[in-house]
Scaffold this motif. Structure first.
Motif, PDB file in Angstrom:
ATOM      1  N   ASN A  76       0.852  -1.179   0.000  1.00 21.00           N
ATOM      2  CA  ASN A  76       0.000   0.000   0.000  1.00 21.00           C
ATOM      3  C   ASN A  76       0.902   1.248   0.000  1.00 21.00           C
ATOM      4  O   ASN A  76       2.133   1.130   0.080  1.00 21.00           O
ATOM      5  N   GLU A  81       1.131  -2.379   4.595  1.00 23.91           N
ATOM      6  CA  GLU A  81       0.426  -3.589   4.203  1.00 23.91           C
ATOM      7  C   GLU A  81       1.031  -4.103   2.910  1.00 23.91           C
ATOM      8  O   GLU A  81       1.463  -3.316   2.069  1.00 23.91           O
ATOM      9  N   CYS A  82       1.038  -5.425   2.787  1.00 22.94           N
ATOM     10  CA  CYS A  82       1.570  -6.012   1.564  1.00 22.94           C
ATOM     11  C   CYS A  82       0.823  -7.293   1.254  1.00 22.94           C
ATOM     12  O   CYS A  82       0.562  -8.103   2.150  1.00 22.94           O
ATOM     13  N   ARG A  83       0.483  -7.453  -0.012  1.00 25.60           N
ATOM     14  CA  ARG A  83      -0.079  -8.717  -0.485  1.00 25.60           C
ATOM     15  C   ARG A  83       0.987  -9.359  -1.361  1.00 25.60           C
ATOM     16  O   ARG A  83       1.486  -8.755  -2.299  1.00 25.60           O
ATOM     17  N   THR A  85       1.624 -12.404  -3.883  1.00 29.89           N
ATOM     18  CA  THR A  85       0.899 -13.342  -4.733  1.00 29.89           C
ATOM     19  C   THR A  85       1.892 -14.300  -5.363  1.00 29.89           C
ATOM     20  O   THR A  85       2.862 -13.876  -5.991  1.00 29.89           O
ATOM     21  N   GLN A  96      -2.018 -16.432  -1.927  1.00 25.36           N
ATOM     22  CA  GLN A  96      -1.870 -15.034  -1.527  1.00 25.36           C
ATOM     23  C   GLN A  96      -1.590 -14.961  -0.040  1.00 25.36           C
ATOM     24  O   GLN A  96      -2.256 -15.630   0.750  1.00 25.36           O
ATOM     25  N   GLU A  97      -0.602 -14.146   0.303  1.00 24.86           N
ATOM     26  CA  GLU A  97      -0.291 -13.870   1.699  1.00 24.86           C
ATOM     27  C   GLU A  97      -0.609 -12.403   1.945  1.00 24.86           C
ATOM     28  O   GLU A  97      -0.233 -11.554   1.146  1.00 24.86           O
ATOM     29  N   SER A  98      -1.274 -12.103   3.044  1.00 24.31           N
ATOM     30  CA  SER A  98      -1.545 -10.716   3.423  1.00 24.31           C
ATOM     31  C   SER A  98      -0.738 -10.407   4.670  1.00 24.31           C
ATOM     32  O   SER A  98      -0.870 -11.093   5.693  1.00 24.31           O
ATOM     33  N   TRP A  99       0.090  -9.380   4.577  1.00 22.26           N
ATOM     34  CA  TRP A  99       0.989  -8.981   5.657  1.00 22.26           C
ATOM     35  C   TRP A  99       0.665  -7.557   6.106  1.00 22.26           C
ATOM     36  O   TRP A  99       0.267  -6.726   5.290  1.00 22.26           O
ATOM     37  N   GLU A 109      -3.142 -13.398   6.819  1.00 22.63           N
ATOM     38  CA  GLU A 109      -3.940 -14.375   6.075  1.00 22.63           C
ATOM     39  C   GLU A 109      -3.084 -15.072   5.033  1.00 22.63           C
ATOM     40  O   GLU A 109      -2.240 -14.468   4.386  1.00 22.63           O
ATOM     41  N   ARG A 111      -4.068 -17.403   1.772  1.00 18.68           N
ATOM     42  CA  ARG A 111      -5.264 -17.768   0.991  1.00 18.68           C
ATOM     43  C   ARG A 111      -4.848 -18.589  -0.226  1.00 18.68           C
ATOM     44  O   ARG A 111      -3.981 -18.192  -0.993  1.00 18.68           O
TER      45      ARG A 111
END
Length: 119
Positions: A76, A81-83, A85, A96-99, A109, A111
Motif C-alpha cells: 500500500n 500492508e503487503c499482499r 501473490t 496469496q499472503e496478506s501482511w 492471512e 489464501r
C-alpha cells in the motif's frame, strides 16, 4: 522495508516446512487464518498449530514445497500492508499472503485461491 519483509517471510516459510509452530506463532497475527477457497474452509492459527504439533510428534510432518513460477509484492502507499501473490508451476492455484506492519511484519492471512483469476 521490503527487505525486512522478505527476511521475515523466509523465517516464517522455513518454520512452516520444518514444523516449528512456535516460530510460526511469532510471525502470525493473533487473528491469522488460512483460507482454502476451493474447499470453502477457513482454519484458525490455533487449529493449525495443533495439527502441525500432532504431525511433528508422530513424524508425519512432511509438507511439499510448491514450485513457484512467479512472486509479486504489492504494497500500500504507506508501506504498512503487503499482499504477496505466488503463482505455481503447472497448477491453477494461486497463493496469496496478506501482511501488515505494526512494530514488525505479521502475516494475517494465507489464501489458496481457486484459480489464477484473482478476486
Amino acid at each position: 522495508m521490503d527487505n525486512q519483509l522478505e527476511h521475515i517471510r523466509d523465517i516464517w516459510v522455513n518454520a512452516f516446512f520444518t514444523g516449528n509452530y512456535d516460530v510460526l506463532a511469532q510471525y502470525e497475527d493473533e487473528s491469522f487464518r488460512v483460507v482454502y477457497e476451493k474447499e470453502g474452509v477457513t482454519e484458525s492459527n490455533y487449529t493449525r498449530y495443533e495439527k502441525i504439533a500432532h504431525a511433528v510428534k508422530n513424524g508425519v510432518w512432511k509438507p511439499q514445497k510448491p514450485e513457484i513460477m512467479s512472486e509479486e509484492f504489492e504494497f500500500n502507499r504507506d508501506l504498512t500492508e503487503c499482499r504477496v501473490t505466488l503463482e505455481l508451476e503447472n497448477e491453477p492455484t494461486v497463493i496469496q499472503e496478506s501482511w501488515v506492519f505494526y512494530d514488525e511484519w505479521k502475516v494475517v492471512e494465507l489464501r489458496f485461491c481457486k484459480s489464477r483469476k484473482l478476486s
